[in-house]
Enzyme design. Structure first.
Site, PDB file in Angstrom:
ATOM      1  N   GLN A 113      -1.265 -30.011  94.400  1.00  0.00           N
ATOM      2  CA  GLN A 113      -1.777 -30.364  93.077  1.00  0.00           C
ATOM      3  C   GLN A 113      -2.479 -29.164  92.423  1.00  0.00           C
ATOM      4  OE1 GLN A 113      -4.322 -33.810  92.929  1.00  0.00           O
ATOM      5  NE2 GLN A 113      -3.898 -34.132  90.790  1.00  0.00           N
ATOM      6  N   GLU A 141      -7.512 -32.452  86.959  1.00  0.00           N
ATOM      7  CA  GLU A 141      -7.761 -31.710  85.718  1.00  0.00           C
ATOM      8  C   GLU A 141      -8.275 -30.292  86.008  1.00  0.00           C
ATOM      9  OE1 GLU A 141      -6.885 -33.967  83.347  1.00  0.00           O
ATOM     10  OE2 GLU A 141      -7.139 -35.702  84.669  1.00  0.00           O
ATOM     11  N   LYS A 158     -14.240 -36.077  95.093  1.00  0.00           N
ATOM     12  CA  LYS A 158     -14.236 -36.015  93.634  1.00  0.00           C
ATOM     13  C   LYS A 158     -12.794 -35.718  93.181  1.00  0.00           C
ATOM     14  CE  LYS A 158     -17.561 -32.761  93.588  1.00  0.00           C
ATOM     15  NZ  LYS A 158     -18.656 -31.871  93.091  1.00  0.00           N
TER      16      LYS A 158
HETATM   17 MO1  MOS Z   1      -4.336 -36.965  82.611  1.00  0.00          MO
HETATM   18  S1  MOS Z   1      -4.493 -35.895  80.907  1.00  0.00           S
HETATM   19  O1  MOS Z   1      -5.777 -37.558  82.966  1.00  0.00           O
HETATM   20  O2  MOS Z   1      -3.027 -37.885  82.632  1.00  0.00           O
END
Ligand code: MOS
Length: 709
Positions: free
Chosen positions: A609, A676, A672
């Site tokens: 990710q 993003e 967490k």
């Molecule tokens: Mo995302 S922009 O939280 O899909």
């Protein structure tokens, strides 16, 4: 935790659905085989503003295999859309009236017995318009920007304090429109099972929210809308909401009385499912001569559509990131003849971080202090916007890990002073934060007589590996091997879960899995008459009690701790770039991303990710730009030939590192979010590295070669 090779193994279990995905057994929404399915193709407007005068569907209706051509003239009323007025402000109501708000707006849907026939018939639909005067140019319209409803200017301390500081940076930064463009095209198959009952196989980040939207539009009880999306081929925010094409497919299935499949074309992906909006920003930074921030002023103006307000937290990062006594921010939206934007990975913050972290870099040269040192000098020990303590923050550890890995000690402060094999060489860094959340979710955990543990919840997985992470959490808690755990997801009939977005699914759903597993274990202990959960033989206990299975359904949500602490995930990205002094080509030589995202529950998927986020940020920095020809208000590069995204050859070895220290408050796992922060700060790191290599500061993305020669 780290790994050496680009595609090598790292610790932790592999993706539970990896084999299904690479062997093609994982079914995406367009791939469901539905009896009697028909095919829909959208026709878009060719003007950006005005009204439809005439629309000729005759030829299309007479074309072979065509079942229906739906326009605003013949579309059955969508009950949830009805008002007496023209289209109210909000989501675009498809086939509502003759108004055109942007170029490419769907004005007709052709349904035929094959995709090819629908596509051909769609080419026969023509319209005439009363053209209005469109506005698609953000720069030319910034003065018309307005503060969004509920949007307030932010001020802490003194306004514009930077202006009187000993050292002052004042610059404008621009990001173009970037389009999510997940690999899987948005697609839906809609099938009415009864007059008031429908099943959709739909690309969505949230089956429950799609269920609600369709139920609202067609005035159905939510439970009569079945939404199925067990696999989603990427989304990045583009599938967070229900778009007009989904409503159109549901409507069309009603009209033709057969199931309808509607797959957007790649060109449609640019105008039908959102994008990161073209945004202008201005940053003022003031500091003392020894690098202490005195004031930050951050203004931004982002584009939205003519029919709907889209807002995002572009300026929030300047309120939150550094210890600074005086901060003021202002955010405006500019209404243009374009389709509505959507959150796109790191929404707002990724845009804001490009400006703030570029400006910090500019300041580092102005005060001649190493960029990392400058950030440590202005490190926020408590949340500067609320003065609350952080639930956890190990960003200094992240700085250190990343600096060591990229070889930061090789960096020279003097720009343009280092070459490698004739290429200008530079190092840059940039970071960011994103709120760490925990919402509500419900999970059913069921132990079967054969020892299989089944977990069920509605959540979707758009790619980060949610199933894998959940299986990991359950496996550890229950002592059941991952191979014996099945995680059912992406189905609106399962217990409710949040939409996958906002970096909160591992935290939210993981907590519910945690709680459900604990409760199930308790139930087994009660049956067994023990208080010792360590070595429960579930199969034996079920057999002893003559039970085919044992299950619990558990709801779980965050509590008071969320008000007591400021909760954020943090990232820092390091880039080493090579810039060709003749051609201006930028090559990323090395990329290192470090996340402080608490405890990492699924190391392999977490790593991929972070790598994906770094690549997305690289596209943002160097390539991606949706270009509108303002004469026509029309996109000119709505295809993958002209809209450039990074390919394998553009990407070096990306190192993904984790501080991996649990957050003590956010949830039982101490995890967490990381979706993003993987992208937030990357574009600035590259722009800063390019400056270090060349002495050229590019403040309008993407950094294409022409800007460097
Ligand atoms: Mo995302 S922009 O939280 O899909």
């Amino acid at each position: 935790m780290e790994t050496k090779t680009k595609f090598g193994n790292s610790e932790g279990p592999s993706r539970v659905d990896g084999r299904m995905k690479v062997t093609g057994r994982a079914k995406y929404s367009a791939e469901y085989s539905v009896k009697g399915v028909t095919y829909g193709v959208l026709v878009g407007s060719t003007i950006a503003k005005g009204t439809i005068k005439t629309i000729d569907t005759k030829k299309a209706e007479g074309a072979p295999g065509v079942l229906s051509v739906i326009t605003y003239l013949n579309a059955p009323k969508i009950p949830g859309y009805q008002t007496d007025a023209p289209q109210p402000k909000g989501a675009l109501k498809i086939f509502y009236d003759n108004q055109v708000y942007f170029n490419g707006q769907p004005i007709a849907l052709v349904v035929a017995d094959s995709f090819e026939r629908a596509l051909f018939a769609a080419s026969l639909v023509s319209a005439t318009y009363d053209k209005g005067e469109h506005q698609t140019n953000l720069k030319a319209n910034i003065a018309n920007g307005t503060a969004p409803r509920n949007g307030k200017d932010y001020i802490r301390g003194q306004e514009d304090a930077y202006k009187t500081a000993p050292i002052k940076i004042e610059q404008e930064y621009i990001i173009p429109t970037e389009v999510h463009n997940p690999m899987e095209l948005h697609a839906i198959i809609a099938r009415w099972d009864a007059d008031d009952k429908i099943t959709v196989y739909d690309k969505t980040q949230g089956v429950k929210s799609t269920q609600r939207s369709i139920a609202q539009a067609f005035k159905l009880p939510p439970e009569n809308v079945q939404v199925t999306a067990p696999f989603v081929g990427g989304a990045f925010g583009a599938a967070l909401r229900t778009w007009p094409h989904e409503i159109a497919a549901v409507l069309a299935a009603k009209v033709v009385k057969q199931p309808v499949k509607l797959v957007l074309s790649r060109a449609d992906m640019f105008t039908s499912v959102g994008y990161r909006p073209h945004t202008w920003q201005k940053i003022g930074l003031g500091a003392t001569a020894d690098g202490k921030l005195v004031g930050i002023t951050h203004e931004a103006a982002g584009q939205t559509s003519a029919y709907e307000d889209f807002t995002e937290g572009v300026v929030n990062i300047s309120q939150l990131m550094y210890a600074c006594p005086n901060v003021n921010t202002k955010y405006k939206i500019v209404s243009l003849n374009v389709n509505t934007p959507a959150p796109m990975r790191g929404p707002g913050e990724a845009t804001g971080a490009f400006a703030l972290e570029s400006a910090l870099d500019e300041l580092s040269y102005a005060v001649n202090i190493d960029p990392i040192e400058l950030r440590v000098l202005n490190y926020a020990e408590t949340d500067p916007s609320s003065s609350r303590p952080y639930s956890s923050k190990f960003l200094k550890d992240a700085y250190q890990l990343g600096a060591d890995k990229i070889g930061w000690s090789n960096r020279k402060q003097q720009p343009g002073s280092v070459t490698e094999s004739g290429w200008l060489t530079g190092y840059g860094m940039g970071g960011g934060l994103f709120g760490a959340y925990r919402g509500a979710a419900t999970v059913t955990a069921r132990m079967m007589a054969d020892g299989t543990l089944i977990l069920q919840t509605a959540v979707t997985d758009i790619g980060p590996g949610t199933g894998t992470a959940m299986v990991n959490i359950a496996s550890e808690l229950m002592g059941v091997p991952a191979a014996n755990i099945r995680f059912d997801m992406g189905d609106s009939s399962l217990p409710p879960s949040p939409t996958q977005g906002g970096s909160q699914v591992t935290s939210t759903v993981g907590s519910a899995v945690n709680d459900a597993c604990k409760e199930l274990k308790d139930k087994f202990m009660q049956l067994n008459g023990t208080n010792e959960g360590g070595s429960l033989d579930f199969v034996k206990i079920l057999k002893d009690h003559n039970l085919p299975q044992l299950e619990v359904t558990t709801s779980s949500k965050g509590g008071a701790e969320q008000g007591k602490y400021a909760m954020f995930s943090w990232s820092v990205h390091f880039m080493k770039v090579l810039v060709n002094p003749v051609t201006g080509v930028v090559k990323i030589d090395k990329a290192v991303s470090v996340a402080d995202c608490g405890h990492v529950v699924s190391p392999k998927t977490a790593r991929s990710q972070i790598i994906g986020g770094s690549i997305m940020g690289t596209g943002m920095a160097l390539m991606e730009e949706a270009v509108i020809d303002h004469r026509y208000g029309r996109l000119v590069n709505n295809n993958f030939g002209d809209y450039h995204v990074p390919v394998n050859a553009d990407i070096p070895q990306v190192e993904a590192l984790f501080v991996n220290k649990p957050d003590p408050y956010i949830n039982p796992m101490g995890a967490k979010g990381m979706g993003e922060i993987a992208t937030i700060g990357v574009a600035a790191a590259i722009a800063n590295a390019v400056y270090n290599a060349t002495g050229k500061r590019v403040r309008d993305l993407p950094i294409t070669p022409d800007k460097l020669i």
